[in-house]
Design an enzyme around this catalytic site. Sequence first.
Site, mmCIF file in Angstrom:
data_model
loop_
_atom_site.group_PDB
_atom_site.id
_atom_site.type_symbol
_atom_site.label_atom_id
_atom_site.label_comp_id
_atom_site.label_asym_id
_atom_site.label_seq_id
_atom_site.Cartn_x
_atom_site.Cartn_y
_atom_site.Cartn_z
ATOM 1 N N ASP A 321 -9.154 2.394 -3.492
ATOM 2 C CA ASP A 321 -7.836 2.257 -3.221
ATOM 3 C C ASP A 321 -7.653 0.882 -2.625
ATOM 4 O O ASP A 321 -6.567 0.442 -2.246
ATOM 5 C CB ASP A 321 -7.207 3.395 -2.369
ATOM 6 C CG ASP A 321 -7.115 4.718 -3.162
ATOM 7 O OD1 ASP A 321 -6.818 4.606 -4.300
ATOM 8 O OD2 ASP A 321 -7.143 5.919 -2.451
ATOM 9 N N LYS A 348 -4.004 3.044 -12.068
ATOM 10 C CA LYS A 348 -3.521 3.568 -10.734
ATOM 11 C C LYS A 348 -1.799 3.554 -10.929
ATOM 12 O O LYS A 348 -1.355 3.455 -11.879
ATOM 13 C CB LYS A 348 -3.940 2.659 -9.634
ATOM 14 C CG LYS A 348 -5.521 3.080 -9.357
ATOM 15 C CD LYS A 348 -5.911 4.488 -8.895
ATOM 16 C CE LYS A 348 -7.347 4.841 -8.662
ATOM 17 N NZ LYS A 348 -7.560 6.246 -8.186
ATOM 18 N N ARG A 393 0.437 -0.285 -2.950
ATOM 19 C CA ARG A 393 -0.691 -1.167 -2.377
ATOM 20 C C ARG A 393 -0.774 -2.776 -2.564
ATOM 21 O O ARG A 393 -1.165 -3.457 -2.044
ATOM 22 C CB ARG A 393 -2.084 -0.423 -2.805
ATOM 23 C CG ARG A 393 -2.210 0.916 -2.230
ATOM 24 C CD ARG A 393 -3.427 1.374 -2.247
ATOM 25 N NE ARG A 393 -3.574 2.882 -2.155
ATOM 26 C CZ ARG A 393 -3.322 3.757 -0.942
ATOM 27 N NH1 ARG A 393 -3.126 3.035 0.129
ATOM 28 N NH2 ARG A 393 -3.229 5.141 -1.028
HETATM 29 C C1 S3P Z 1 -7.321 10.615 -4.119
HETATM 30 C C2 S3P Z 1 -8.395 10.221 -5.121
HETATM 31 C C3 S3P Z 1 -8.457 9.081 -5.709
HETATM 32 C C4 S3P Z 1 -7.532 7.938 -5.090
HETATM 33 C C5 S3P Z 1 -6.170 8.411 -4.614
HETATM 34 C C6 S3P Z 1 -6.044 9.751 -3.791
HETATM 35 C C7 S3P Z 1 -7.315 11.949 -3.767
HETATM 36 O O1 S3P Z 1 -7.991 8.878 -7.116
HETATM 37 O O2 S3P Z 1 -7.380 6.668 -5.714
HETATM 38 O O3 S3P Z 1 -5.376 7.515 -4.024
HETATM 39 O O4 S3P Z 1 -6.709 12.220 -3.001
HETATM 40 O O5 S3P Z 1 -8.039 12.847 -4.340
HETATM 41 P P1 S3P Z 1 -9.001 9.174 -8.096
HETATM 42 O O6 S3P Z 1 -9.375 10.902 -8.117
HETATM 43 O O7 S3P Z 1 -7.969 9.149 -9.860
HETATM 44 O O8 S3P Z 1 -10.080 8.336 -8.203
#
Ligand code: S3P
Length: 438
Positions: A321, A348, A393
Amino acid sequence: MNRDAHREDWIASKRGALQGSLDVPGDKSVSHRAVMFAALADGTSHVDGFLEGEDTLATAAIFERLGVRIEAPEPRKRVVHGVGIDGLRPACGMLDCGNAGTGMRLLTGLLSGQTFDSVLTGDSSLSRRPMQRVIEPLLRMGASIDSKSGFPPLRIRGGQALQGIEYSSEIASAQVKSAVLLAGLMAQGQTIVHEPHPTRDYTERMLSAFGWPIHFAPGMARLEGGHRLRATDVSIPADFSSAAFFVVAACVVPGSQLVLRRVGMNPRRTGLLRVLRAMGADIDVRDAGEQGGEAVADLHVAHAPLRGIDVPLEDVPDMIDEFPALFVAAACARGTTTVRGASELRVKESDRIATMAAGLRALGVDVEETSDGAAIRGGPIRGGSVASQGDHRVAMAFAIAGQVADDEVRIGDIANVATSFPGFDTLAREAGFGLTAA
Ligand code: S3P
């Protein structure tokens, strides 16, 4: 909550050194999960440090519609009257996850094992995000989910008898892992998830804290259905991903010194610290401790000249992130910073490789985009207009760029900052940012 309709911009401009000691809001990942597990537990749980962001408010509102009473006695506190693992009730109408991929993907797992039907929707950004990655393993468990060719809305049919599976995910994704584990709570037998690279383990840690037997280690987790969750109080640390914008800002704005207080330091989240230090950053981690079972610390950051590096592949999932902020740090560094193995950035809240590359180019930075990353050549940043594509972001990352740019930076469509970091602009101005609404 749906911000698609009205747009707002920011003007970010240089004001000089950043100073102060800042508290950023609670962790988004932990806030989603705290409400979910407290809702499914037997008894009443108190949640402290809850993120009052649109993403997590959407999740809490969904559980209220599913029959869970949630009180908010004061900001950042929730009292969740759990209904038990089998106590959710059907909602009438669609369940709106807003901008939140975490909300939608985790709920898809959870709702797949209910006795009733549900429909999950989201805003225009979430409606473009791939859901096949959770649908596929859940169908293997016996779930019934209809989608628009793998995209929301998701129609989840209840009353399916789920079976535990052993699942090796091709993507390093905590959301995929969590969706499968949540379905596993309601499945017959064992559910095992293997990951290609370890990802944030909040689901595993919190299930364990709520009394569900679970075995987990970096890269794998195993549980079985048929247990119950016990109400548990949760104290949520400050979100490392929100602190990251101030960490990078203090690194790149000459003369700055900032302290970020009691920040969550789960090692699956703090890859950015390793990378910034390798670039020459001056970051001191002090007063390490624990809060609600999670590592926390104060981050003391001072300006230091940065140099470009090749971001190590193994650090990518631990800072997934933080790339919008890192791209800005790279633009301020001497030499070239290369990012590879980060194709997840393309799915994203926006395509973060394309959005950041286009914005930095508009500010005169030399960026070469690749399919799974970018090469960013550090150099002077000039003023200009950038599009955030409604990505929280990206908007906050360009607010940092404005603090070092020769002229004003206009950042388009910033309303979604409230999904993860309500009050960012006020806190940023307190720290010395030049940042105004336009
Ligand atoms: C998250 C996992 C991540 C992250 C998101 C929050 C979570 O995503 O980018 O902001 O809370 O499990 P991904 O599982 O798609 O990598």
